[in-house]
Every structure is written in C-alpha cells, then in structure tokens.
Design a protein around this motif. Structure first.
Motif, short mmCIF file in Angstrom:
data_model
loop_
_atom_site.label_atom_id
_atom_site.label_comp_id
_atom_site.label_asym_id
_atom_site.label_seq_id
_atom_site.Cartn_x
_atom_site.Cartn_y
_atom_site.Cartn_z
N TYR A 82 -1.59 0.39 9.43
CA TYR A 82 -0.28 0.62 9.98
C TYR A 82 0.06 0.47 11.20
O TYR A 82 -0.39 1.33 11.91
CB TYR A 82 0.24 2.07 9.38
CG TYR A 82 0.21 2.01 7.82
CD1 TYR A 82 1.13 1.75 7.18
CD2 TYR A 82 -1.01 3.00 7.19
CE1 TYR A 82 1.20 1.73 5.65
CE2 TYR A 82 -0.85 3.07 6.01
CZ TYR A 82 0.14 2.59 5.16
OH TYR A 82 0.14 2.66 3.88
N ASN A 88 -1.16 3.13 -3.94
CA ASN A 88 -0.22 2.08 -3.41
C ASN A 88 -0.42 0.64 -3.80
O ASN A 88 0.35 -0.06 -4.16
CB ASN A 88 0.42 2.37 -2.02
CG ASN A 88 0.90 3.59 -2.05
OD1 ASN A 88 1.42 4.53 -2.98
ND2 ASN A 88 1.35 4.19 -0.92
N ILE A 136 3.02 -1.46 -4.86
CA ILE A 136 3.98 -1.16 -4.16
C ILE A 136 3.76 -1.00 -2.79
O ILE A 136 4.49 -1.09 -1.67
CB ILE A 136 4.56 0.47 -4.69
CG1 ILE A 136 3.48 1.25 -4.29
CG2 ILE A 136 5.04 0.44 -5.86
CD1 ILE A 136 3.85 2.81 -4.60
N ASP A 137 2.55 -1.51 -2.45
CA ASP A 137 2.29 -1.82 -0.96
C ASP A 137 1.23 -3.06 -1.08
O ASP A 137 0.59 -3.41 -2.14
CB ASP A 137 1.51 -0.69 -0.34
CG ASP A 137 1.46 -0.85 1.24
OD1 ASP A 137 2.10 -1.86 1.63
OD2 ASP A 137 0.98 0.13 1.93
#
Lengths: 376, 237
Positions: free
Chosen positions: B23, B59, B64-65
């Motif tokens: 991130y 995820n 979804i990621d």
C-alpha cells in the motif's frame, strides 16, 4: 424482488431528505411551467386576437423598440386601403394605464374608430357600443369591469378625466376582456397624439394566391423606410413586452433548473457517501459497475418523476390562482398547455440525471474494498 | 516464498503465487511473497493477529483486490486486474462479512436476492431461490423481516444465504463470528460444517479465534504478511 423495489426502498431510507428534494424539484418545475406558461399564453393570446380579427400583416413605425411608444400617421392607413387585394384595414391607438386603487397596473386602453369592425365584433353584455361623437365615454371588458366593480352608468378616471361606462363587452380574447375601449380621436386627444395610431392590422384578399400577402407587404414597404410591415406571427414574436416576458421566463427557468439539479446532486451525493459500505458490498457480490451506476440514476429518476408530477400540479394551481389575482386577471387566463407541462417534466428529468451523474459515476468507481473497510 | 499447501488429489480451485501487496499510501507491505493453494472441497481457516495481512490475503483470493506483484489464479485463470473480476465475484465466490452488510430497507428475502441480479433468473425465480436458501439457513419463518428485526446471529445467517445466491464454488468469510455471541457463533459454524460436509463447499474463513479455526481441516497462520505455519507445521522461508 425487482430492481425498482430496491430503488424505491433505498429512497425510503431517508424519507425526509427524499421528500425535501422532491419538494425542491416540484417548486422548480412549478415555477418553470407557470412562468413559461404565462409567457406562452401571452403570446398565444396576441396571436389568436390578431388571427381572429383577420390580420395578415401588421404595419407600424419602423425602428420603434417599444410598440406603445411608436406611432404612425393615419394617412398611411388611407394609402393602404387604396392598395389592390387589401380587404380590411383596422387602425388602433393603444396605451396602458393603471387603476392603482384596484391593484391593476397594466390595463390596455384601445382607441378604435367608430366604424371599426372590432367594436361590432365584441359581444355587448350590458349597455351599448361606442358610437361616433361619444366624448368621455368608455366600454369596459367584462373581466376589467368585474375587477373594478363597475357597471354601466358608473364612472372611471382615465388620464385624470372622468369617463362614463356606456357598455360592458365580452371577448374571446383575455387581452380584450381585460381592456378599456374608447373612440380613437378621444384617445388621440388624451395621449396628445393627434392623427396617429399605434399601428394597422391589414387583411389581404388571398383569392389571388398565397403570395398576395407578400405582394401587399412589398407595396406597403415601398411607402418608405419609416414603415415596418410584418406578417402577424413575426410581429407578435417581435413585441418587446412578449420578448421581455419570455426572456424572464427563460432566465427564471434556467435558474430553477440549475437549483433543481444542484438539489438532486446534493441528495444523491449524500446518499452515495452514506451508503459506501452498501455500494461496496454490491460490487463485492459481483454487481457490474454499470448496474451500480443504473441503480443510482434510477433513484434520481424516481425522485425527479415524483418531483415533476408534483411540480406540474403546483404550476397548474399557481396559474389558476394567478388568474384570480385582479392585477393579473386581464393577462393570465389560468390555462397551461400540455406541451408546457411536458417540457417542465423533461427539464426536471434532465436536471435530475445531470445532478445524479457525478454521484452515480463515483458509486460506479467505488472499489469493493470499501465494503470491508466501512462500518455499518 | 512460502507455500504451505499440502499435496492433495482434489483439483486446485484457487492458487496464490508469490503474491505481495504494497500500500504505497502508508508505505506498508501487507503481504510478502505469499503462495497458497486451495483445493476444491477444502475447509481452510486463516489465523493471525491484527495487521498480519490475513484480510489482505482474503481480498486477493476474493478478487476484490489485486496483488502488487505475483498472481492469483481461480480455476486456472489469472485474476489479473484487467479481467472482468465482477463476473468471478458474482458467480464463483460468495462473501460473508463480519458486519453482514445487509441493506437495511430490504427484507431478508430481498437481501438474499441481491447477487442474483447478475444471473439469468426471473424475478419469480429469484424469489423462490432466496426462499430455499433462507430455509437452508433456518430462517424460513423470518424471511419477511427487516435486518433490524433480526438478531445478529440471524443477520449473519441471512448473509450466508446471500453468499450462496449464485451457487458459487468458493465461500470466503471474514471474521464471520466476530460480531456474534458464542451461541450464535456456534450456529454459524455448524452451518459452515454442513455446507462443507454435506454440500462439498470450499470454505476459507478468516478468524482470530482458535475455536473457530479448529473447525477447519487446514489452519494457516499469517504473521507480518507471510504464512508462517499450516496445521502447526512451520513453513519454509
């Protein structure tokens, strides 16, 4: 469950906000349909009046921005009457006066020649018609007489002079039933405009073909550059007062629709922001982005449809109420055309879609991760 | 690299290969070079402390990621970001969230139908299928209730019914008992057992709870963005 059930129930989540948005849209649509309706009825009333009086051409002084302030010599009328194919020439002097004690601020005063076909065309409901030699005598349209509370034999004051009401008439046109009729020479005296009229309405004998009207128009235009000749429809669109009313209606409509769009944008943005987790969940369970977009747009559409219908009803009520206001009853007849209502609805829907576009796009782009991160 | 997956004959349903997730906003590496294989019919739990990367892993597995590096394959197909991931999520994966994410204005029956809009069922068929699923999770009598009229355990069971709406081969549950009391949590876990044993569903459950994790056949421990052990056996680093 159908998609619309979801749309309806989503809006019901915040009923006060939804109803306030609907109210805002309804007021915007109501303002649009009533204002544009007034402008259109005003224009139609003129058109109907001139058409039913048999007018093909309107002759006025060229270059006069304000119709009431310009004038044309009566000798022009004589010359027009002598032209071939001219069937009828009606000259009139026109002015506007106020009866402030009765809250009437824009009453039309028409000066007609004693033998004018207009005087014989209106229905005299009480008293008599004006006739040659009548001095300080008037006829009142029935709407105006009712607003003033006057009857045959009563007196009114015009230009500071007392006038006796000799007759009350009824007309198909709201512009005439709310007006004062006097003889032409009497109005010329009162307005200090001897031998002048505001304009002429010319009826052409069209048995010679459709281009006869254009022929007569060219012949009158040949009188000189100070003369303006327009077909009736073009003339009505050129009337300054109608232009002003229409422009005001257009500007007000634009403002109303921008406010409506902002109101929807605000509501839908708030709604999407509050429902990030839910929208994220829709993405997470596999809804395609376009379906999320459609959901938000449909929510906005539903708000707009209800708002538009409520706005049309509001506009109808408003215009009916305005017709009962004495200051406007000579100018507003309380009717709205279906096309105006349809335009109002379409504008509301356009505003709604425009306002919902950004929040819907934002919702469409929201990642499903929001569902896991947001708290319910 | 660490791959804790044992060798099993059943076909591979989902494969995470050398996946890392960075991130950049917080300059945090949530996952580092993780590999994991899930076979059809597995019941796998992923344990780890907060911030260990287990939700990030879920995820990635749930499409979804997407990983910053490495690959995730579902039934042999890469879940690369440019692919239409919503289709995979709609038809291949059922999600169960810790906080249920039910729509508050819709009844249980309507909530279960939400994923079915991506299918080809008619409104009548959607309703019938949702009714069957609510019956499966023991909520046939409560199908017309709003979420607010249900207990938290019942809400989670509605969410489980919703995850089964399009009959996906894989169920992913993120702390499914995290918001439930022990009795409701036990009911949900019993339901998972039934779904796994009787219906042969593949289940991946994220949990903090040892008790919840022990219901699964495989327990994977995640720490500092890496899988450190499976079923108590340390993974090679």
């Amino acid at each position: 469950m159908r998609a619309l059930t979801m749309v309806r129930k989503n809006l019901w989540l915040r009923p006060v906000r939804s109803w306030l948005t609907i109210a805002g849209l309804a007021i915007a649509v109501g303002a649009i349909v009533s204002l544009v309706g007034i402008a259109q009825r005003f224009e139609q009333a003129f058109l109907e009046l001139y058409n039913r009086r048999g007018g093909d051409l309107v002759v006025q002084r060229a270059g006069g921005a304000m119709q009431l302030a310009s004038g044309i010599d009566q000798r022009v009328g004589q010359r027009i009457r002598s032209l071939p194919h001219v069937q009828q020439v009606i000259g009139s002097l026109m002015d506007m006066v106020a009866f402030e004690q009765s809250d009437l601020f824009a009453v039309i005063v028409n000066g007609w020649e004693p033998d004018s076909p207009v005087l014989s065309a209106v229905d005299t409901v009480s008293g008599r018609r004006l006739r040659a030699g009548d001095r300080q005598r008037v006829m009142l349209g029935n709407v105006l007489a009712a607003n003033l509370g006057k009857h045959v034999g009563d007196r009114i004051e015009l230009y500071g002079e007392p006038f006796e009401v000799v007759g009350i008439f009824e007309s198909f046109s709201i512009l005439e039933s709310g007006a004062v009729f006097v003889l032409l020479d009497e109005l010329q005296r009162l307005m200090h405009r001897p031998n002048h009229v505001t304009g002429y309405l010319v009826e052409v004998d069209k048995t010679g073909g459709q281009n006869t009207v254009e022929q007569v128009q060219r012949q009158i235009e040949a009188f000189g550059p100070q003369i303006s000749v327009l077909p009736t429809g073009s003339f009505i669109k050129s009337i300054a007062q109608i232009k002003v009313v229409r422009a005001m209606a257009d500007v007000t409509s634009l403002v109303a629709i921008v406010i409506g769009a902002l109101s929807v944008a605000n509501t839908m943005t708030m709604s999407v922001l509050e429902r990030r987790a839910e929208i994220g969940m829709l993405h997470a369970v596999g809804w395609r982005p376009s379906r999320v977009l459609t959901l938000i747009l449909l929510e906005s559409l539903l708000l707009c449809v209800v708002g538009a219908v409520a706005g049309c009803l509001l506009g109808l009520v408003t215009i009916k109420a305005m017709a009962h206001i004495s200051a406007l009853s000579g100018l507003v007849d309380g009717r709205l055309s279906a096309s105006i209502l349809l335009d109002g609805c379409l504008l509301a829907l356009a505003a709604g879609m425009l306002g919902a576009l950004y929040p819907a796009w934002w919702a469409m782009r929201l990642t499903p991760l929001a569902a896991l991160r947001a708290k319910t | 690299m660490n791959d804790s997956s044992p060798s099993i004959d059943r076909p591979v349903l989902l494969q995470v290969e050398h996946a890392s997730r960075l991130y950049p906003d917080g300059n945090v590496t949530a996952l580092r070079d993780v590999s994991l294989t899930v076979h059809t019919g597995d019941y796998l739990s992923i344990m780890g402390p907060s911030g260990s990367g287990k939700s990030t892993l879920l995820n990635l597995m749930g499409a979804i990621d997407v990983p910053t590096s490495g690959e995730v394959y579902f039934e042999g197909e890469s879940l690369a970001p440019q692919r239409r991931l919503h289709k995979i999520r709609a038809h291949k994966i059922g999600f169960i969230f810790q906080s249920f994410h039910l729509l508050p204005t819709l009844t249980a029956l309507e909530n279960v139908q939400i994923p079915m809009f991506e299918g080809s069922l008619s409104a009548r068929q959607r309703r019938a299928r949702a009714g069957e699923l609510l019956e499966l999770v023991g909520l046939a009598e409560r199908m017309h209730h709003l979420p607010a009229q249900l207990s938290v355990g019942q809400r989670q069971r509605v969410a489980i019914a919703r995850s089964l709406a399009n009959d996906p081969p894989l169920l992913l549950a993120d702390e499914p008992t995290g918001n439930l009391d022990s009795r409701s949590g036990g009911e949900v876990l019993d339901l998972f057992d039934r779904l796994h044993r009787q219906a042969g569903r593949t289940l991946v459950v994220i949990t903090h709870s040892q008790e919840v994790a022990e219901r699964a056949e495989r327990i994977v421990h995640v720490r500092d963005g890496q899988i450190v052990s499976e079923n108590g056996q340390p993974c090679a680093r």
